[in-house]
Design a protein around this motif. Sequence first.
Motif, PDB file in Angstrom:
ATOM      1  N   ILE A  74      67.961 -10.844 -56.938  1.00  0.00           N
ATOM      2  CA  ILE A  74      68.630  -9.561 -57.124  1.00  0.00           C
ATOM      3  C   ILE A  74      68.318  -8.992 -58.502  1.00  0.00           C
ATOM      4  O   ILE A  74      68.296  -9.720 -59.502  1.00  0.00           O
ATOM      5  CB  ILE A  74      70.161  -9.680 -56.932  1.00  0.00           C
ATOM      6  CG1 ILE A  74      70.858  -8.334 -57.209  1.00  0.00           C
ATOM      7  CG2 ILE A  74      70.755 -10.800 -57.764  1.00  0.00           C
ATOM      8  CD1 ILE A  74      72.335  -8.311 -56.872  1.00  0.00           C
ATOM      9  N   TRP A  75      68.024  -7.716 -58.541  1.00  0.00           N
ATOM     10  CA  TRP A  75      68.042  -6.934 -59.767  1.00  0.00           C
ATOM     11  C   TRP A  75      68.560  -5.549 -59.370  1.00  0.00           C
ATOM     12  O   TRP A  75      68.707  -5.258 -58.177  1.00  0.00           O
ATOM     13  CB  TRP A  75      66.661  -6.860 -60.434  1.00  0.00           C
ATOM     14  CG  TRP A  75      65.636  -6.029 -59.715  1.00  0.00           C
ATOM     15  CD1 TRP A  75      64.872  -6.400 -58.648  1.00  0.00           C
ATOM     16  CD2 TRP A  75      65.267  -4.678 -60.018  1.00  0.00           C
ATOM     17  NE1 TRP A  75      64.051  -5.374 -58.254  1.00  0.00           N
ATOM     18  CE2 TRP A  75      64.270  -4.307 -59.077  1.00  0.00           C
ATOM     19  CE3 TRP A  75      65.658  -3.750 -60.980  1.00  0.00           C
ATOM     20  CZ2 TRP A  75      63.674  -3.038 -59.089  1.00  0.00           C
ATOM     21  CZ3 TRP A  75      65.066  -2.495 -60.992  1.00  0.00           C
ATOM     22  CH2 TRP A  75      64.082  -2.154 -60.058  1.00  0.00           C
ATOM     23  N   LEU A  76      68.873  -4.704 -60.316  1.00  0.00           N
ATOM     24  CA  LEU A  76      69.489  -3.417 -60.016  1.00  0.00           C
ATOM     25  C   LEU A  76      68.711  -2.276 -60.659  1.00  0.00           C
ATOM     26  O   LEU A  76      68.360  -2.343 -61.846  1.00  0.00           O
ATOM     27  CB  LEU A  76      70.933  -3.376 -60.532  1.00  0.00           C
ATOM     28  CG  LEU A  76      71.857  -4.484 -60.042  1.00  0.00           C
ATOM     29  CD1 LEU A  76      73.222  -4.336 -60.693  1.00  0.00           C
ATOM     30  CD2 LEU A  76      71.972  -4.473 -58.527  1.00  0.00           C
ATOM     31  N   LEU A 109      70.652 -12.236 -63.296  1.00  0.00           N
ATOM     32  CA  LEU A 109      69.686 -11.420 -62.570  1.00  0.00           C
ATOM     33  C   LEU A 109      68.340 -12.135 -62.485  1.00  0.00           C
ATOM     34  O   LEU A 109      67.992 -12.949 -63.341  1.00  0.00           O
ATOM     35  CB  LEU A 109      69.527 -10.064 -63.259  1.00  0.00           C
ATOM     36  CG  LEU A 109      70.782  -9.187 -63.246  1.00  0.00           C
ATOM     37  CD1 LEU A 109      70.709  -8.130 -64.342  1.00  0.00           C
ATOM     38  CD2 LEU A 109      70.963  -8.531 -61.881  1.00  0.00           C
ATOM     39  N   ASP A 110      67.567 -11.792 -61.462  1.00  0.00           N
ATOM     40  CA  ASP A 110      66.302 -12.476 -61.217  1.00  0.00           C
ATOM     41  C   ASP A 110      65.086 -11.723 -61.744  1.00  0.00           C
ATOM     42  O   ASP A 110      63.954 -12.192 -61.569  1.00  0.00           O
ATOM     43  CB  ASP A 110      66.138 -12.731 -59.718  1.00  0.00           C
ATOM     44  CG  ASP A 110      67.165 -13.722 -59.196  1.00  0.00           C
ATOM     45  OD1 ASP A 110      67.023 -14.915 -59.485  1.00  0.00           O
ATOM     46  OD2 ASP A 110      68.130 -13.291 -58.521  1.00  0.00           O
ATOM     47  N   ALA A 111      65.296 -10.575 -62.369  1.00  0.00           N
ATOM     48  CA  ALA A 111      64.185  -9.820 -62.946  1.00  0.00           C
ATOM     49  C   ALA A 111      64.722  -8.879 -64.009  1.00  0.00           C
ATOM     50  O   ALA A 111      65.875  -8.432 -63.945  1.00  0.00           O
ATOM     51  CB  ALA A 111      63.429  -9.025 -61.879  1.00  0.00           C
ATOM     52  N   ALA A 112      63.887  -8.588 -64.978  1.00  0.00           N
ATOM     53  CA  ALA A 112      64.150  -7.543 -65.966  1.00  0.00           C
ATOM     54  C   ALA A 112      63.266  -6.356 -65.633  1.00  0.00           C
ATOM     55  O   ALA A 112      62.185  -6.515 -65.069  1.00  0.00           O
ATOM     56  CB  ALA A 112      63.838  -8.046 -67.375  1.00  0.00           C
ATOM     57  N   GLY A 154      59.482 -16.202 -70.559  1.00  0.00           N
ATOM     58  CA  GLY A 154      59.265 -16.836 -69.269  1.00  0.00           C
ATOM     59  C   GLY A 154      60.513 -17.087 -68.443  1.00  0.00           C
ATOM     60  O   GLY A 154      60.460 -17.797 -67.436  1.00  0.00           O
ATOM     61  N   SER A 155      61.651 -16.502 -68.847  1.00  0.00           N
ATOM     62  CA  SER A 155      62.897 -16.755 -68.104  1.00  0.00           C
ATOM     63  C   SER A 155      62.878 -16.088 -66.738  1.00  0.00           C
ATOM     64  O   SER A 155      63.178 -16.731 -65.717  1.00  0.00           O
ATOM     65  CB  SER A 155      64.104 -16.272 -68.915  1.00  0.00           C
ATOM     66  OG  SER A 155      63.956 -14.910 -69.285  1.00  0.00           O
ATOM     67  N   VAL A 156      62.554 -14.804 -66.686  1.00  0.00           N
ATOM     68  CA  VAL A 156      62.445 -14.058 -65.427  1.00  0.00           C
ATOM     69  C   VAL A 156      61.274 -13.089 -65.567  1.00  0.00           C
ATOM     70  O   VAL A 156      60.832 -12.784 -66.672  1.00  0.00           O
ATOM     71  CB  VAL A 156      63.736 -13.266 -65.090  1.00  0.00           C
ATOM     72  CG1 VAL A 156      64.902 -14.197 -64.817  1.00  0.00           C
ATOM     73  CG2 VAL A 156      64.070 -12.259 -66.184  1.00  0.00           C
TER      74      VAL A 156
END
Length: 356
Positions: free
Chosen positions: A23-25, A69-72, A137-139
């Motif tokens: 999920i990201w928003l 969250l899974d992405a920036a 490298g986190s997301v």
Amino acid sequence: MSRLVNDTFLRALLREPTEHTPIWLMRQAGRYLPEYCETRRRAGSFLDLCKNKDLACEVTLQPLARYDLDAAILFSDILTVPDAMGLGLYFAEGEGPRFERPLKDEWEIRNLTAPDPHAELQYVMDAVSEIRRALDGSVPLIGFSGSPWTLACYMVEGGSSSDYRKVKSLAYSRPDLMHHILTVTADAVTAYLNAQIQSGAQAAMVFDSWGGVLSEEAYHTFSLPYLKRVVDGLIRENDGRRVPSIVFTKGGGLWLERIADIGADAVGLDWTMDIGRARALVGERVALQGNLDPNVLFAPPEVVAAEARKVLDSFGNHPGHVFNLGHGISQFTPPESVSVLVDTVHEHSRALRAGA
């Protein structure tokens, strides 16, 4: 290949199995967060915030500090491209974005050229590089641009519009000029996104925010071919990893199958279409991103959780789903509602996998 601790988002875009639904928003770094408002105040103006790589990095990371969250997504604005074309972007108090020199005369349109992203837009590339370093490298980091049609709407109208009279009048009365704007803009968007990818963006998204204001024939004439032109020109691999692409036409559910055929890895959905029905229509062609109504986040926590589960259940336990809102998050959203949403998506999608 650079190390990436959580690549769930990228794998979902490529329709690979994942342990949970990522999920990201859209607009996740924004005015609903008090810390964003404070950083924007320090920046002095929205444009100054966009053009300062350190502050752009700061606000990009703020939602990730609060939520799992899974992405920036890069903090910037879709109108940086026409601004670099010389149209003079500014933000009027209470009016939103405006252009000092919108496209009016034929000679202005004929003289339109695509900017060099490593010159006029280097501040965006600097921000991308800075954000990648900070993420460590986190997301994954998503780069983005507006679509050629959406950017053209602003470039001809001079700002936001309630009826798109000027740009539609140009499209119908002088399609040759409209196609020239769209061709130049599509090439500018492609170069811009590729520069972001080369600077460190690990996925690319194209926002066709105003594609849905077109008739079906006009959409397939003035929007979709130029989305395809952009997607066809994107860098597909960087740093040893596939760079997935996402296209999102707000109001484009009626044309979903055609959109799925242009070569993007994923298609974003707004909230007006059931995501399970959408999956049945596109089959194995693309991943889907979406598609909770952003206004659900104003409901009580138990309703937010229930509505999120409905979206997940409708898609089912299949690969290729990235959870998102059906459009950008409202500035009035309670930050606590986002916590409920993110936690519910992760917990329920894991339960769906376990029950398969």
